[in-house]
Design a protein around this motif. Sequence first.
Motif, short mmCIF file in Angstrom:
data_model
loop_
_atom_site.label_atom_id
_atom_site.label_comp_id
_atom_site.label_asym_id
_atom_site.label_seq_id
_atom_site.Cartn_x
_atom_site.Cartn_y
_atom_site.Cartn_z
N LEU A 118 -3.40 -36.81 -12.57
CA LEU A 118 -4.03 -37.92 -13.29
C LEU A 118 -4.16 -37.60 -14.78
O LEU A 118 -3.89 -38.44 -15.64
CB LEU A 118 -5.40 -38.24 -12.70
CG LEU A 118 -5.43 -38.67 -11.22
CD1 LEU A 118 -6.86 -38.89 -10.77
CD2 LEU A 118 -4.58 -39.92 -11.00
N VAL A 135 -5.27 -44.72 -16.32
CA VAL A 135 -4.19 -44.58 -15.34
C VAL A 135 -4.48 -45.52 -14.18
O VAL A 135 -5.56 -45.46 -13.56
CB VAL A 135 -4.08 -43.13 -14.82
CG1 VAL A 135 -3.01 -43.02 -13.74
CG2 VAL A 135 -3.79 -42.17 -15.97
N THR A 137 -2.98 -46.73 -10.52
CA THR A 137 -2.01 -46.37 -9.49
C THR A 137 -1.79 -47.52 -8.52
O THR A 137 -2.73 -48.23 -8.16
CB THR A 137 -2.45 -45.11 -8.73
OG1 THR A 137 -3.79 -45.28 -8.25
CG2 THR A 137 -2.39 -43.89 -9.63
N TRP A 168 -9.19 -43.28 -14.19
CA TRP A 168 -8.21 -43.61 -13.15
C TRP A 168 -8.83 -44.63 -12.20
O TRP A 168 -9.98 -44.50 -11.81
CB TRP A 168 -7.81 -42.37 -12.33
CG TRP A 168 -7.25 -42.78 -11.00
CD1 TRP A 168 -6.07 -43.43 -10.76
CD2 TRP A 168 -7.92 -42.68 -9.73
NE1 TRP A 168 -5.96 -43.72 -9.41
CE2 TRP A 168 -7.07 -43.27 -8.76
CE3 TRP A 168 -9.15 -42.15 -9.33
CZ2 TRP A 168 -7.42 -43.33 -7.42
CZ3 TRP A 168 -9.49 -42.21 -7.99
CH2 TRP A 168 -8.62 -42.80 -7.05
#
Length: 296
Positions: A118, A135, A137, A168
């Motif tokens: 990450l 980030v 995902t 994240w």
Amino acid sequence: MASNYSLAILAFLFCFISPSLSALVQEQPLVLKYHNGILLKGNITVNLIWYGKFTPIQRSVIVDFINSLNSKRAPLPSTSSWWKTTEMYRGGSSSLIVGHQILHEELTLGKILKNQHLIALASKTHFSVDSINVVLTAKDVAVDGFCMSRCGTHGSTKSGSGRGTYIWVGNSDLQCPGQCAWPFHQPLYGPQTPPLVAPNGDVGVDGMIINLATLLANTVTNPFNSGYFQGPPTAPLEAVSACTGIFGSGSYPGNPGRVLVDKVTGASYNAYGVNGRKYMLPAMWDPKSSACKTLV
């Protein structure tokens, strides 16, 4: 050092198991103490690193959300009026602006990521004290601790380009929507009340909005574990994580509270954004009232 945004419903769901204990917990004052550290104020650039495949519509929902935080174009209750509560934390306003966007669809780090992955992805664009590298995902990417102990995380790191913050957030659509996309999916535990209809028609992405909103507010008010929080710095209650599971007035464990409903689509929301978007945003701790503040 990272500060995990624990599963949005976990501590919340503990109330189902021990209601008498929950009553005792609720009576304790909720005060996020300021620890004299740096807060992220002024113009803050939000860089987005998309890991895995996101459709253009999914990306636009998230970009529009960030752009909504400082826009005055949306009617009330607006996303920007929700974000305005962060001004009540020392230092004035935090204006978020979308910066670089990096599409990383080829999954060169694989589909199972650890914390170091990450940070490596967040490092795809320079770290600085006036930026947040986010980030995101995709739904088929597993991350260490995802669905077991967290829906996302925020932290800080030092690199050759300087010290900066990162976030994240994962798309839980295939992995744990009952934990990380509630109230748009039935919870894994507790009363199985019917889920609400997601305002943008995507349970995974609308869940990401809730978690991203939480982590953006937590980051600007506690970027380096020395800002506003209650409890130990390794597991703090922060600006929004202190108000888990509350979306509207009258909220209680298993019930998000009274929110708005679109008469045409039946979708639930509590905030208007730009480009006709609607969002569901969690309550935020208000330093003036020392209470969790909702939009509706």
